[in-house]
Design a protein around this motif. Structure first.
Motif, short mmCIF file in Angstrom:
data_model
loop_
_atom_site.label_atom_id
_atom_site.label_comp_id
_atom_site.label_asym_id
_atom_site.label_seq_id
_atom_site.Cartn_x
_atom_site.Cartn_y
_atom_site.Cartn_z
N PRO A 1 2.96 8.16 4.46
CA PRO A 1 3.44 7.34 3.35
C PRO A 1 4.14 6.09 3.89
N SER A 2 4.01 4.97 3.16
CA SER A 2 4.68 3.73 3.56
C SER A 2 6.19 3.90 3.44
N TYR A 3 6.90 3.13 4.23
CA TYR A 3 8.36 3.07 4.10
C TYR A 3 8.70 2.33 2.81
N ARG A 4 9.48 2.93 1.93
CA ARG A 4 9.78 2.33 0.63
C ARG A 4 11.26 1.99 0.46
N GLY A 5 11.95 1.83 1.58
CA GLY A 5 13.38 1.53 1.49
C GLY A 5 14.20 2.78 1.72
N ASP A 6 15.47 2.60 2.11
CA ASP A 6 16.31 3.73 2.52
C ASP A 6 16.60 4.71 1.38
N PHE A 7 16.43 4.27 0.14
CA PHE A 7 16.58 5.18 -1.00
C PHE A 7 15.54 6.31 -0.94
N VAL A 8 14.40 6.03 -0.28
CA VAL A 8 13.25 6.93 -0.38
C VAL A 8 12.96 7.65 0.93
N ASN A 9 12.83 6.89 2.03
CA ASN A 9 12.47 7.50 3.32
C ASN A 9 12.96 6.61 4.45
N LEU A 10 12.51 6.88 5.66
CA LEU A 10 12.99 6.13 6.84
C LEU A 10 11.83 5.34 7.44
N ALA B 1 0.85 -1.20 0.00
CA ALA B 1 0.00 0.00 0.00
C ALA B 1 0.88 1.25 0.00
N ASP B 2 0.38 2.31 -0.64
CA ASP B 2 1.15 3.57 -0.68
C ASP B 2 1.22 4.24 0.68
N MET B 3 0.12 4.07 1.46
CA MET B 3 0.04 4.74 2.76
C MET B 3 -0.09 3.71 3.89
N GLU B 4 0.35 4.12 5.08
CA GLU B 4 0.20 3.24 6.24
C GLU B 4 -0.55 4.01 7.32
N THR B 5 -1.53 3.37 7.95
CA THR B 5 -2.30 4.03 9.00
C THR B 5 -2.05 3.35 10.34
N PHE C 1 7.83 5.90 12.23
CA PHE C 1 6.48 6.37 11.87
C PHE C 1 6.27 7.81 12.31
N THR C 2 7.01 8.74 11.66
CA THR C 2 6.80 10.17 11.90
C THR C 2 6.71 10.84 10.53
N PRO C 3 6.04 11.99 10.46
CA PRO C 3 5.91 12.68 9.16
C PRO C 3 7.28 13.01 8.57
N GLU C 4 8.25 13.43 9.41
CA GLU C 4 9.58 13.79 8.91
C GLU C 4 10.25 12.57 8.27
N ALA C 5 10.20 11.43 9.01
CA ALA C 5 10.90 10.24 8.52
C ALA C 5 10.26 9.68 7.26
N ARG C 6 8.94 9.75 7.19
CA ARG C 6 8.25 9.07 6.08
C ARG C 6 8.11 9.94 4.83
N THR C 7 8.38 11.25 4.93
CA THR C 7 8.27 12.07 3.72
C THR C 7 9.40 11.73 2.76
N PRO C 8 9.10 11.32 1.52
CA PRO C 8 10.16 10.96 0.58
C PRO C 8 11.13 12.13 0.36
N ASP C 9 12.42 11.83 0.48
CA ASP C 9 13.45 12.86 0.37
C ASP C 9 14.40 12.48 -0.77
N PRO C 10 14.41 13.25 -1.86
CA PRO C 10 15.25 12.85 -3.01
C PRO C 10 16.74 12.81 -2.69
N ARG C 11 17.17 13.55 -1.66
CA ARG C 11 18.61 13.53 -1.34
C ARG C 11 19.08 12.15 -0.90
N ARG C 12 18.13 11.34 -0.48
CA ARG C 12 18.50 9.98 -0.07
C ARG C 12 19.05 9.16 -1.24
N MET C 13 18.67 9.55 -2.48
CA MET C 13 19.22 8.84 -3.65
C MET C 13 20.72 9.09 -3.77
N VAL C 14 21.16 10.31 -3.47
CA VAL C 14 22.59 10.63 -3.54
C VAL C 14 23.33 9.85 -2.46
N LYS C 15 22.72 9.80 -1.28
CA LYS C 15 23.33 9.04 -0.18
C LYS C 15 23.39 7.55 -0.53
#
Ligand code: PEP
Ligand code: CO
Length: 465
Positions: free
Chosen positions: A143-152, A132-136, A155-169
């Motif tokens: 948003p669901s956790y999609r792997g470290d490339f995407v988010n953390l 599922a795209d979202m987790e309740t 279960f917090t809004p900061e951790a789960r918001t997809p961050d493109p900089r994670r691709m560089v990391k």
């Protein structure tokens, strides 16, 4: 060099209408939705100029090895974590995983009398498909956790918001992993004269390691014997080729690492040697198949029990229209209960049409279940049974199972039930570390390698009689 490895690669060309970004015209499943489009563009611009992680000549060398596996001259061993995490980019974990894969490949080389294609699920296995795209949780939806490339995973809004900089990391973590693996191998870590380098410190006594040590002694004797006879050191035993693979799920990242190189035609995905399409994104009209259609890497597709012979043939038409050797592998993951019914029509359809593929068995993903004490697990008996039956099915049809795809770790985890130590549901509480799928531990992995050897040799015997 064997004659097949000298065979020139067939000239093919970039498919009509394809470009590294042509997937954008289609529906791309399992992608994060990035809140800041400008930040995403900035990151992709940065990734497009960063050095690649692998080279085109390594990719083409692997393609030849896969072609040889298709001809029955090699066996493919592909394995590693379900998902890598940024915090697990650490020397002990990386070298332990390498040790298990090297030990398994030694068992396979010795037992099957065949060279092994060694492929890790690492240096980029950072993006995960989710149901599922979202987790309740309670009255909070994120948003669901999609792997470290995407988010953390937190279960917090900061951790789960997809961050493109994670691709560089993730690119940097992949490069560090690759660098360490390459340095170990070039420095003699994979030297057959020193298999003691691959011993895992925590393994004290295990029935598996006793069997394994006997095999090591036999290989050591054979190496010394050959060296005595020839009067020379066998230099090609000093190193083993190791290739990388991951599920090429996050298409903006894969696109940014898709490059042209001097003196080669076409485009290569230079983020990994051997990308695969996951079960959830293998739709014929989907963006992932479109992206994979145009890259020159050897590619694989996961095939579950719902795929029909017609779909498989159409997938083959799209991904390997020229029937190029080494280009296409199918990773079957049907589950022990379904493989007997679902696999034969697929194998036969490809045989009827004369399609060249490598069949690889993933006995993990069709055999996942939950225990009463709340763990996601897999029973070793089901894993063994799917593998065992797959060998039989291919052999009965005059086809060949040419490889295995496993989730495993060099750590002493208790995530899958059963095996030589007969792990039970209670044991899962002791050392369950995976945040995604349950992995085979060291003993269970070696047991699988020994099982493959026994099975292949049993199948080969009547033919030799
Ligand atoms: C995986 O390999 O971790 C995976 C998600 O597999 P599949 O696409 O076969 O479900
Ligand atoms: Co998995």
């Amino acid at each position: 060099m064997s004659p097949s490895s000298e065979r020139p690669l067939q000239p093919v060309s970039v498919p009509a209408g394809w470009s590294p970004s042509s997937w954008r015209r289609l529906d791309a499943g399992q992608q994060p939705s990035y809140p800041d489009a400008a930040a995403l563009e900035g990151v992709l611009g940065e990734l497009r100029v960063l050095p690649p992680l692998v080279t085109s000549w390594e990719i083409l060398a692997l393609k030849k090895q896969v072609a040889e596996a298709q001809e029955g001259k090699r066996f493919l061993l592909q394995g590693g974590d379900c998902a890598e995490s940024f915090t697990d980019c650490e020397s002990g974990l990386i070298s332990n995983r390498l040790k298990v894969l090297l030990q398994m490949s030694l068992v396979l080389v010795h037992g099957l009398r065949l060279p092994v294609v060694r492929v890790g699920r690492f240096a980029g296995q950072y993006a995960k498909p989710r149901s599922a795209d979202m987790e309740t949780r309670g009255d909070v939806t994120l948003p669901s956790y999609r792997g470290d490339f995407v988010n953390l995973p937190e279960f917090t809004p900061e951790a789960r918001t997809p961050d493109p900089r994670r691709m560089v990391k993730g690119h940097a973590r992949s490069a560090m992993t690759m660098n360490f693996v390459r340095a170990l191998i070039d420095g003699g870590f994979a030297d057959l004269h020193h298999p003691e380098y691959w011993d895992l410190g925590w393994v004290r006594h295990s029935p598996m390691s006793d069997d394994y040590q006997r095999m090591v002694a036999a290989v050591g004797d054979a190496v010394r014997f050959m060296e005595t006879i020839s009067g020379e050191a066998l230099h090609n035993l000093n190193r083993a080729d190791f290739y990388t693979s991951h599920e090429a799920l996050l298409l903006p990242y894969e696109e940014a690492l898709t490059r042209q190189v001097p003196r080669q035609w076409g485009w290569f995905n230079l983020s990994t040697h051997f990308p695969w399409i996951g079960m959830r994104t293998a739709a014929l009209d989907g963006a992932h198949v479109e992206y994979f259609r145009g890259i020159r890497n050897p590619v694989a597709v996961k095939v579950d029990a719902s795929v029909t012979p017609d779909q498989l043939l159409r997938l083959t038409d799209l991904l390997n229209p020229e029937n190029e050797p080494g280009r296409l592998s199918f990773i079957q993951r049907m589950g022990a209960a379904k493989v007997e019914e679902k696999l034969p029509p697929l194998v036969q359809a490809l045989q009827r049409e004369g399609r060249r593929v490598l069949w690889v068995c993933d006995p993990m993903h069709g055999n996942t279940e939950s225990t009463s004490n709340g763990f996601k697990t897999r029973r070793f008996d089901n894993i063994r049974s799917e593998l065992d039956r797959s060998f039989d099915i291919h052999a009965a049809l005059g086809s060949r199972l040419g490889g295995v795809h496993l989730e495993l770790t060099g750590e002493n985890v208790t995530e899958c039930l059963g095996g030589a130590r007969e792990l039970t549901e209670i044991d899962l509480e002791r050392a369950y570390r995976s945040t995604v799928d349950p992995r085979l531990n060291y003993e269970q992995s070696l047991e699988i390698a020994m099982l493959i050897v026994r099975k292949q040799n049993a199948l080969a015997r009547p033919a030799q009689a």
